[in-house]
Write an enzyme that holds these catalytic residues in place. Sequence first.
Site, short mmCIF file in Angstrom:
data_model
loop_
_atom_site.label_atom_id
_atom_site.label_comp_id
_atom_site.label_asym_id
_atom_site.label_seq_id
_atom_site.Cartn_x
_atom_site.Cartn_y
_atom_site.Cartn_z
N GLU A 1 0.38 -0.88 0.06
CA GLU A 1 0.00 -0.33 0.02
C GLU A 1 0.75 1.41 0.05
OE1 GLU A 1 -2.51 0.32 3.25
OE2 GLU A 1 -3.88 2.08 2.56
N ASP B 1 -12.41 0.12 2.06
CA ASP B 1 -11.48 0.24 3.40
C ASP B 1 -12.01 1.08 4.61
OD1 ASP B 1 -8.94 -0.39 4.34
OD2 ASP B 1 -7.52 1.35 3.36
ZN LIG Z 1 -7.33 -1.92 3.99
#
Ligand SMILES: [Zn+2]
Length: 354
Positions: free
Chosen positions: A214, A292
Amino acid sequence: MTEHLDASAAPLRDLHAFIAGLPKAELHVHHVGSASPRIVSELASRHPDSKVPSDPEALVDFFTFTDFAHFIDVYLSVVDLIRTPEDVRLLTYEIARDLARQQVRYAELTITPWSSTRRNIDERAFMDAIEDARKSAEAEFGTVLRWCFDIPGEAGLEAAEETVRLATDDRLRPEGLVSFGLGGPEIGVERPQFKPYFDRAIAAGLRSVPHAGETTGPQTVWDALTDLRAERIGHGTSSAQDPKLLAHLAEHRIPLEVCPTSNIATRAVRTLDEHPIKEFVQAGVVITVNSDDPPMFGTDLNNEYAVAARLLNLHEQGLAELAKTAVDVSFLDEPGKARIRQEIDSYTASWLAP
Ligand SMILES: [Zn+2]
């Protein structure tokens, strides 16, 4: 931060309506990170000594995303409001209500039990609270919830030990638990150190779904694959920098859980137009689209589908395929998958019928 499609374009307006009614599965969404202003208002009024406002209008300002540091502030303030098993139950149940409103039929909710047990919430009561919410939500909203317990990476090996214990102890392990994850910041938090904990979770029948790539490079994704035996990757954004990795993900059909708006909010990617989602698809990598920490990033799953529609140039059929992919690569049982796939097909067919 919400994606605005051109309001004058009728087909795109129709696409928003199509997305809003489309039955969906959400595979990457966090428990505390899903607390909407409505839910936080309820929690704050239960704990008037907290610094979080309970007035819904003040909360909208409180939630308006300014930068990553502000997101962490909001997140920690919400963590501070979850003090009793009843708070845990309320949060979980109300998240399901918000998901059901978006026609989410199935969600794998990432929960960090360590945040609660270290704040002295009794572990047995914690498990009972999430399970009670799961069963009520399924009965009342028709939304099926499953859990992913994740290690908060920044809290180190002590938290890893506690999380795997809670996930694998037969007397505690909740019925809805299907997977084991690793979240938190990636920089300075090497994935391989968590291998023994993932080994134990996998041996206990849990599926491996760590965050990786990420905010760090593709090596973190390789580490998640080789050391943590990841079956899906949370984000995996930097995989786009490594053609060999993309080929590996495509060949082994290891999905990336893509969360476009989150990646912009955390500055993992500069702008939506620079998001590598298109490169993933072109390389044949299986992707799902997810939200998310939706209220904290000013988004929801419907908006993420609208973003994907624009970036991938998808119309109704393509969006239905995207929704079915999430169902296919979820950890729901086969009859459950078949039921949602069927629902997506009949919804899409009736929408497109002349
Ligand atoms: Zn996450």
